[in-house]
Design a protein around this motif. Structure first.
Motif, short mmCIF file in Angstrom:
data_model
loop_
_atom_site.label_atom_id
_atom_site.label_comp_id
_atom_site.label_asym_id
_atom_site.label_seq_id
_atom_site.Cartn_x
_atom_site.Cartn_y
_atom_site.Cartn_z
N LEU A 11 29.09 -22.02 3.36
CA LEU A 11 30.54 -22.09 3.14
C LEU A 11 31.13 -20.70 3.31
CD1 LEU A 11 33.13 -23.53 2.16
CD2 LEU A 11 32.39 -23.01 -0.17
N VAL A 12 32.09 -20.58 4.23
CA VAL A 12 32.79 -19.31 4.44
C VAL A 12 34.27 -19.58 4.61
CG1 VAL A 12 30.79 -18.18 5.48
CG2 VAL A 12 32.46 -19.35 6.93
N GLN A 13 35.06 -18.55 4.38
CA GLN A 13 36.50 -18.65 4.57
C GLN A 13 36.86 -18.53 6.04
OE1 GLN A 13 38.74 -15.95 2.11
NE2 GLN A 13 37.60 -16.47 0.26
N ALA A 14 38.01 -19.10 6.39
CA ALA A 14 38.51 -18.97 7.76
C ALA A 14 38.59 -17.50 8.15
CB ALA A 14 39.87 -19.63 7.87
N GLY A 15 38.17 -17.22 9.38
CA GLY A 15 38.12 -15.86 9.87
C GLY A 15 36.78 -15.18 9.68
N GLY A 16 35.91 -15.79 8.90
CA GLY A 16 34.60 -15.22 8.64
C GLY A 16 33.60 -15.56 9.73
N SER A 17 32.34 -15.19 9.48
CA SER A 17 31.28 -15.35 10.46
C SER A 17 30.04 -15.96 9.83
CB SER A 17 30.90 -14.00 11.08
OG SER A 17 31.99 -13.41 11.76
N LEU A 18 29.28 -16.65 10.65
CA LEU A 18 27.97 -17.16 10.29
C LEU A 18 27.04 -17.02 11.48
CD1 LEU A 18 28.61 -20.51 8.37
CD2 LEU A 18 27.57 -18.45 7.42
N ARG A 19 25.77 -16.86 11.20
CA ARG A 19 24.76 -16.85 12.24
C ARG A 19 23.74 -17.94 11.96
NH1 ARG A 19 20.08 -12.39 13.66
NH2 ARG A 19 19.99 -12.77 15.92
N ASN A 83 31.91 -16.36 15.10
CA ASN A 83 32.90 -15.43 14.57
C ASN A 83 34.27 -16.09 14.56
OD1 ASN A 83 30.92 -13.33 14.48
ND2 ASN A 83 31.28 -12.93 16.67
N SER A 84 35.18 -15.50 13.80
CA SER A 84 36.55 -16.00 13.71
C SER A 84 36.58 -17.49 13.44
CB SER A 84 37.33 -15.66 14.99
OG SER A 84 37.36 -14.27 15.22
N LEU A 85 35.82 -17.92 12.47
CA LEU A 85 35.67 -19.34 12.19
C LEU A 85 36.97 -19.96 11.70
CD1 LEU A 85 32.15 -19.18 10.63
CD2 LEU A 85 32.78 -20.61 12.59
N LYS A 86 37.16 -21.22 12.08
CA LYS A 86 38.34 -21.99 11.74
C LYS A 86 37.94 -23.24 10.97
CE LYS A 86 40.45 -20.63 16.15
NZ LYS A 86 41.04 -21.14 17.41
N PRO A 87 38.85 -23.80 10.18
CA PRO A 87 38.51 -25.04 9.46
C PRO A 87 38.02 -26.15 10.38
CG PRO A 87 40.49 -24.09 8.54
CD PRO A 87 40.16 -23.27 9.76
N GLY A 113 16.90 -31.01 15.81
CA GLY A 113 16.65 -30.64 14.44
C GLY A 113 17.39 -31.55 13.48
N GLN A 114 17.24 -31.27 12.19
CA GLN A 114 17.85 -32.09 11.14
C GLN A 114 19.29 -31.70 10.84
OE1 GLN A 114 15.81 -34.69 11.17
NE2 GLN A 114 15.67 -34.82 8.94
N GLY A 115 19.72 -30.54 11.28
CA GLY A 115 21.09 -30.10 11.11
C GLY A 115 21.27 -29.17 9.92
N THR A 116 22.30 -28.35 10.00
CA THR A 116 22.69 -27.47 8.90
C THR A 116 24.20 -27.53 8.74
OG1 THR A 116 22.47 -25.22 8.00
CG2 THR A 116 22.83 -25.40 10.37
N GLN A 117 24.66 -27.65 7.50
CA GLN A 117 26.07 -27.83 7.23
C GLN A 117 26.82 -26.51 7.31
OE1 GLN A 117 27.93 -30.82 6.32
NE2 GLN A 117 29.60 -29.37 6.79
N VAL A 118 27.92 -26.52 8.05
CA VAL A 118 28.83 -25.38 8.12
C VAL A 118 30.19 -25.85 7.63
CG1 VAL A 118 30.06 -23.78 9.65
CG2 VAL A 118 27.61 -24.25 10.00
N THR A 119 30.72 -25.20 6.60
CA THR A 119 32.00 -25.57 6.03
C THR A 119 32.90 -24.34 6.01
OG1 THR A 119 30.96 -27.24 4.61
CG2 THR A 119 33.20 -26.54 4.05
N ILE A 120 34.09 -24.48 6.61
CA ILE A 120 35.05 -23.38 6.69
C ILE A 120 36.26 -23.75 5.86
CG2 ILE A 120 36.28 -21.81 8.20
CD1 ILE A 120 33.20 -22.01 8.64
N SER A 121 36.56 -22.95 4.88
CA SER A 121 37.71 -23.19 4.01
C SER A 121 38.90 -22.36 4.47
CB SER A 121 37.36 -22.86 2.56
OG SER A 121 37.03 -21.48 2.42
N SER A 122 40.09 -22.88 4.24
CA SER A 122 41.31 -22.18 4.60
C SER A 122 41.80 -21.31 3.46
CB SER A 122 42.39 -23.17 5.01
OG SER A 122 42.69 -24.05 3.96
#
Length: 122
Positions: A11-19, A83-87, A113-122
């Motif tokens: 879980l990351v905020q909008a504008g954040g990054s994940l790898r 990068n620059s993640l959006k909801p 694969g089984q998948g990994t959840q990515v959640t972007i909050s505003s």
């Protein structure tokens, strides 16, 4: 058989990054095309990015300026830097391997694969 395991979601905020990482088993990893797809509840699985041996890559239009894909054949691992993640990027992200058909179609990939959840909050 090839086994794929995704990791790195969260879980990351909008504008954040994940790898995201995708660890693969198998003796022919380097010969496979590998891709990322994502799926939100009630929606079809959507193409995100793909990479082939040698470094060729393609991206879905909505992510092409924000995401990068790479692979480390020595480690049998593929990465998706987001990068620059959006909801609207919120989804379960899947890695897939071995194309037999169009790279942007989920049905073209043999291994998942089984998948990994990515959640972007505003």
């Amino acid at each position: 058989q090839v086994q794929l395991v995704e990791s790195g979601g969260g879980l990351v905020q909008a504008g954040g990054s994940l790898r995201l990482s995708c660890a693969a088993s198998g003796r022919t990893f380097s010969s496979y095309a590998m891709g990322w797809f994502r799926q939100a509840p009630g929606k079809d699985r959507e193409f995100v990015a793909v990479t082939w041996y040698g470094g060729t890559t393609y991206f879905e239009d909505s992510v092409k300026d924000r995401f990068t894909i790479s692979r480390d054949d020595a480690k049998d691992t593929m990465y998706l830097q987001m990068n620059s993640l959006k909801p609207e990027d919120t989804a379960v992200y899947y890695c897939a391997a071995r194309i037999d058909g169009a790279y942007f179609l989920a049905g073209s990939y043999y291994y998942w694969g089984q998948g990994t959840q990515v959640t972007i909050s505003s």
